[in-house]
Motif scaffolding. Sequence first.
Motif, mmCIF file in Angstrom:
data_model
loop_
_atom_site.group_PDB
_atom_site.id
_atom_site.type_symbol
_atom_site.label_atom_id
_atom_site.label_comp_id
_atom_site.label_asym_id
_atom_site.label_seq_id
_atom_site.Cartn_x
_atom_site.Cartn_y
_atom_site.Cartn_z
ATOM 1 N N GLY A 1 0.785 -1.216 0.000
ATOM 2 C CA GLY A 1 0.000 0.000 0.000
ATOM 3 C C GLY A 1 0.824 1.276 0.000
ATOM 4 O O GLY A 1 0.260 2.376 -0.010
ATOM 5 N N GLY A 2 2.142 1.141 0.048
ATOM 6 C CA GLY A 2 2.985 2.330 0.000
ATOM 7 C C GLY A 2 3.451 2.845 1.346
ATOM 8 O O GLY A 2 4.058 3.917 1.425
ATOM 9 N N TRP A 3 3.163 2.106 2.416
ATOM 10 C CA TRP A 3 3.722 2.469 3.714
ATOM 11 C C TRP A 3 5.243 2.297 3.665
ATOM 12 O O TRP A 3 5.766 1.400 3.004
ATOM 13 C CB TRP A 3 3.157 1.581 4.810
ATOM 14 C CG TRP A 3 1.713 1.795 5.143
ATOM 15 C CD1 TRP A 3 0.640 1.404 4.392
ATOM 16 C CD2 TRP A 3 1.184 2.408 6.318
ATOM 17 N NE1 TRP A 3 -0.532 1.738 5.030
ATOM 18 C CE2 TRP A 3 -0.238 2.352 6.222
ATOM 19 C CE3 TRP A 3 1.754 2.992 7.450
ATOM 20 C CZ2 TRP A 3 -1.068 2.872 7.198
ATOM 21 C CZ3 TRP A 3 0.926 3.501 8.430
ATOM 22 C CH2 TRP A 3 -0.471 3.447 8.303
ATOM 23 N N ILE A 4 5.947 3.144 4.424
ATOM 24 C CA ILE A 4 7.404 3.097 4.467
ATOM 25 C C ILE A 4 7.850 2.810 5.895
ATOM 26 O O ILE A 4 7.412 3.492 6.830
ATOM 27 C CB ILE A 4 8.015 4.436 4.003
ATOM 28 C CG1 ILE A 4 7.543 4.768 2.589
ATOM 29 C CG2 ILE A 4 9.544 4.378 4.067
ATOM 30 C CD1 ILE A 4 7.973 3.774 1.547
ATOM 31 N N PRO A 5 8.729 1.810 6.104
ATOM 32 C CA PRO A 5 9.269 1.606 7.450
ATOM 33 C C PRO A 5 10.212 2.748 7.815
ATOM 34 O O PRO A 5 10.985 3.220 6.975
ATOM 35 C CB PRO A 5 10.011 0.270 7.350
ATOM 36 C CG PRO A 5 10.345 0.132 5.899
ATOM 37 C CD PRO A 5 9.247 0.818 5.146
ATOM 38 N N VAL A 6 10.142 3.197 9.057
ATOM 39 C CA VAL A 6 11.004 4.281 9.536
ATOM 40 C C VAL A 6 11.733 3.805 10.795
ATOM 41 O O VAL A 6 11.398 2.765 11.365
ATOM 42 C CB VAL A 6 10.187 5.565 9.827
ATOM 43 C CG1 VAL A 6 9.597 6.112 8.540
ATOM 44 C CG2 VAL A 6 9.079 5.298 10.835
ATOM 45 N N ARG A 7 12.742 4.559 11.195
ATOM 46 C CA ARG A 7 13.593 4.204 12.340
ATOM 47 C C ARG A 7 14.226 2.824 12.146
ATOM 48 O O ARG A 7 14.411 2.067 13.096
ATOM 49 C CB ARG A 7 12.800 4.219 13.647
ATOM 50 C CG ARG A 7 12.043 5.511 13.921
ATOM 51 C CD ARG A 7 11.377 5.449 15.277
ATOM 52 N NE ARG A 7 10.449 6.544 15.469
ATOM 53 C CZ ARG A 7 9.736 6.731 16.586
ATOM 54 N NH1 ARG A 7 9.855 5.879 17.595
ATOM 55 N NH2 ARG A 7 8.910 7.748 16.692
ATOM 56 N N VAL A 8 14.535 2.489 10.902
ATOM 57 C CA VAL A 8 14.959 1.117 10.606
ATOM 58 C C VAL A 8 16.342 0.789 11.162
ATOM 59 O O VAL A 8 16.675 -0.390 11.329
ATOM 60 C CB VAL A 8 14.929 0.857 9.086
ATOM 61 C CG1 VAL A 8 13.510 0.909 8.571
ATOM 62 C CG2 VAL A 8 15.809 1.856 8.345
ATOM 63 N N LYS A 9 17.145 1.796 11.451
ATOM 64 C CA LYS A 9 18.467 1.520 12.001
ATOM 65 C C LYS A 9 18.357 0.859 13.370
ATOM 66 O O LYS A 9 19.076 -0.110 13.667
ATOM 67 C CB LYS A 9 19.273 2.813 12.108
ATOM 68 C CG LYS A 9 20.691 2.593 12.641
ATOM 69 C CD LYS A 9 21.483 3.889 12.680
ATOM 70 C CE LYS A 9 22.888 3.653 13.224
ATOM 71 N NZ LYS A 9 23.678 4.925 13.266
ATOM 72 N N ASP A 10 17.476 1.365 14.214
ATOM 73 C CA ASP A 10 17.311 0.807 15.551
ATOM 74 C C ASP A 10 16.190 -0.225 15.632
ATOM 75 O O ASP A 10 16.245 -1.139 16.452
ATOM 76 C CB ASP A 10 17.035 1.932 16.554
ATOM 77 C CG ASP A 10 18.197 2.895 16.684
ATOM 78 O OD1 ASP A 10 19.356 2.430 16.647
ATOM 79 O OD2 ASP A 10 17.957 4.101 16.822
ATOM 80 N N ASP A 11 15.155 -0.063 14.808
ATOM 81 C CA ASP A 11 13.988 -0.943 14.867
ATOM 82 C C ASP A 11 13.577 -1.348 13.450
ATOM 83 O O ASP A 11 12.610 -0.818 12.899
ATOM 84 C CB ASP A 11 12.820 -0.238 15.571
ATOM 85 C CG ASP A 11 13.131 0.090 17.019
ATOM 86 O OD1 ASP A 11 13.236 -0.848 17.817
ATOM 87 O OD2 ASP A 11 13.288 1.290 17.336
#
Length: 204
Positions: free
Chosen positions: A131-141
């Motif tokens: 759906g186009g959601w983007i994961p964020v804070r991927v470095k830590d989580d």
Amino acid sequence: MNQLRQIGWRRGGLGLIVTALLLLGAVHLFADEPEIALTIGEPWEDMRQRSSAAIDPAIPGQYWGRLPKSDARLRLIDPQYGFVTPLARFFTVTFDNERVGTIRMSPQIEPLLLDDTLKVVLDLQEQWRKGGWIPVRVKDDPPFADTPEWRAQLRDVNQGGWSYWQAGDKYKLMMGVNRFKDDRNPTEERYLIKLELTKQRLKQ
């Protein structure tokens, strides 16, 4: 902030989740999979009329929350970012001045085994990606994955895991998984999933 949000879930939300999952275990009103179908910010009554699961009216001029009157799944009806969860027993929707606010839920009707937990979590993440959601804070989580490393982390009662996602300038959500001691299944490793969906508030 990340740590504070996690502590808030563990201390406040976790107790409510456990209570809902255990004390409402005799309620099985989901033969047709009732759902709460909504979009954040819409009038509360629009959500009530659209949803097949019953939920009480909002209180005019107040900020509060309601639980559906049965197990229900969440359907976010956004044409691009929409997704559907499994049936949930713990499921709260807040209202602010008779409009839909934050959703907090555990998309399950009982504590799950690890394989089943990962199946739910990975299905939700796949819906978000499509759906186009983007994961964020991927470095830590980073997003959850079915890997030996993730399984070991989730099995650790002192760790668990969190993943954060953003849908353009419209929504944000966080999903957490923690191991849970299930007195009904004392020899099994069981898990709880926590999901919070809110409106994206952009910095001015």
